[in-house]
Design an enzyme around this catalytic site. Sequence first.
Site, PDB file in Angstrom:
ATOM      1  N   ARG A   1       0.606  -1.411   0.124  1.00 57.39           N
ATOM      2  CA  ARG A   1      -0.063   0.134  -0.221  1.00 57.39           C
ATOM      3  C   ARG A   1       0.846   1.658   0.220  1.00 57.39           C
ATOM      4  O   ARG A   1       2.266   1.289   0.303  1.00 57.39           O
ATOM      5  CB  ARG A   1      -1.079   0.381   1.089  1.00 57.39           C
TER       6      ARG A   1
ATOM      7  N   LYS B   1      -2.914  -2.688   7.827  1.00 54.40           N
ATOM      8  CA  LYS B   1      -4.588  -2.379   7.913  1.00 54.40           C
ATOM      9  C   LYS B   1      -5.407  -3.834   8.600  1.00 54.40           C
ATOM     10  O   LYS B   1      -5.908  -3.482   9.328  1.00 54.40           O
ATOM     11  CB  LYS B   1      -5.190  -2.153   6.710  1.00 54.40           C
TER      12      LYS B   1
ATOM     13  N   HIS C   1      -3.053   4.413  -5.396  1.00 58.04           N
ATOM     14  CA  HIS C   1      -4.007   3.176  -4.697  1.00 58.04           C
ATOM     15  C   HIS C   1      -4.105   2.359  -6.134  1.00 58.04           C
ATOM     16  O   HIS C   1      -4.545   0.684  -6.113  1.00 58.04           O
ATOM     17  CB  HIS C   1      -5.302   3.134  -3.710  1.00 58.04           C
TER      18      HIS C   1
ATOM     19  N   ARG D   1      -1.790  -1.698  -6.880  1.00 56.75           N
ATOM     20  CA  ARG D   1      -2.407  -3.195  -5.891  1.00 56.75           C
ATOM     21  C   ARG D   1      -3.886  -3.429  -7.500  1.00 56.75           C
ATOM     22  O   ARG D   1      -3.391  -4.661  -7.365  1.00 56.75           O
ATOM     23  CB  ARG D   1      -2.900  -2.775  -4.574  1.00 56.75           C
TER      24      ARG D   1
ATOM     25  N   HIS E   1      -4.236  -9.526   1.853  1.00 57.72           N
ATOM     26  CA  HIS E   1      -6.103  -9.942   2.159  1.00 57.72           C
ATOM     27  C   HIS E   1      -6.122 -10.817   3.045  1.00 57.72           C
ATOM     28  O   HIS E   1      -5.635 -11.788   3.126  1.00 57.72           O
ATOM     29  CB  HIS E   1      -6.339  -9.550   0.857  1.00 57.72           C
TER      30      HIS E   1
ATOM     31  N   TYR F   1      -8.633 -21.740   9.327  1.00 59.21           N
ATOM     32  CA  TYR F   1      -7.399 -23.216   9.052  1.00 59.21           C
ATOM     33  C   TYR F   1      -6.729 -23.207   8.013  1.00 59.21           C
ATOM     34  O   TYR F   1      -5.044 -23.822   8.189  1.00 59.21           O
ATOM     35  CB  TYR F   1      -8.556 -25.039   8.409  1.00 59.21           C
TER      36      TYR F   1
END
Length: 429
Positions: A269, A296, A358, A361, A384, A394
């Site tokens: 970012r 974030k 931005h 990404r 993310h 998991y």
Amino acid sequence: MPPKSHETLVNAGDASAQHAPNHVASPVRKKGISDAALRAAKPSDKPYKIATGGGLYLEVTPRGSKLWRWKYRIQGKENRYALGSYPELTLKDAREKVEAARKLVEQGLHPAQQKRLERTKSAHEHINTFEAIAKEWLALKDWEEITKKRRLGMLQRVIFPAIGHLPVRQITPPVILAILQKAADNNGISVMAEAKRTLFGIFELAAETFRVDSNPVHQWRAALPKNKTQHKRALDITEIGQLMRDVDNHGSNYQTRCAFNLMWLTLARPSEVIEAEWSEFDLDRAIWRIPAERMKKRKEHVIPLPSQAVKLLRGMDTITGDKKHVFPHRDNRAKPMVAASFRQMLNTLGWSGKFSPHATRTTGSTRLNELGFSADWIERQLAHSEANSVRRTYNHADYLKDRTNMMQQWADLLDQWKTGDIKITSPNM
């Protein structure tokens, strides 16, 4: 001498009224009563009352105070309402106050209680100013401190001067619309859009905590200018190459160009890049560890560095290696550079309106998916969260080895596209 009985009601306009009988309880208004007669009333050794009609009277105390009182009944019980003192409150003003109070009594409301409620409401509204609730909203956000400071700066520049001091209940949709229109004219559409989102969030908090009845921020699809800039549109390969060439040939600050290139080489970012600290890098192992407090999602993020990024950082080390930040602020070297540096460079290069930092990404994710790389690797590289709650529980894989290979190929492709070679090379996975 006035009568000594506290219950005596005296007609101030009648010279013989000094001897009025005690049984006068609710006199009608006398035409002869005047302000002059009330001013002439002298104190006695005991308090006495001067009736003016309709239950209104002036109480004169032994110390000389003259206090307006109104006598009324609710459900058969007699009550008194203090209106103020004379001569600050004239006879005419006192009668007007009685008329207003009488309307409340007709509704079964006590004027004194209503007055206290209004004072409490006024004090409550004074506490709940827009600025106070805005700062409360900002404090609740799980954002980095630098992000909060930037948002507070926008509020101080654009919104607080107009409505910061106002109770939130007094702020209406037309007032908000005027603020947003002015922001669009003076600061640009992107600032207006940020102000609109911020106002909506603040008033949502106010509504949820019952400090306003509803959110006054509307969509205003026609009344506000549209933001035509596609900030998050993914660039195609030709555009990526042209942007890389334009940045490399840009004669502005070398540090800004390096930070911009590091953002493309890592797909981090913009804020993560410009605030990067030297302590986060292990150049020998080609690893960048961004601590949780700067992320974030508040989770440490490990980024593999392609050889081009390591070379770039070793070059920066000779310039800023003695500083805390890899890309320090131009004026205050103890602080990081600001994101506005990217926007200024893009504006100079003619990319403003076509691309924003931005979108890097978005572009990286789109192109890497097209090249056939694993979506898991790409999402992990972008830090993310897994959308599927079961997989999120998991799947704790970091895919560092796979991401290292992927990002080296990505960096090599950026070099290739920068030369104008727009061939798509199949990834070596």
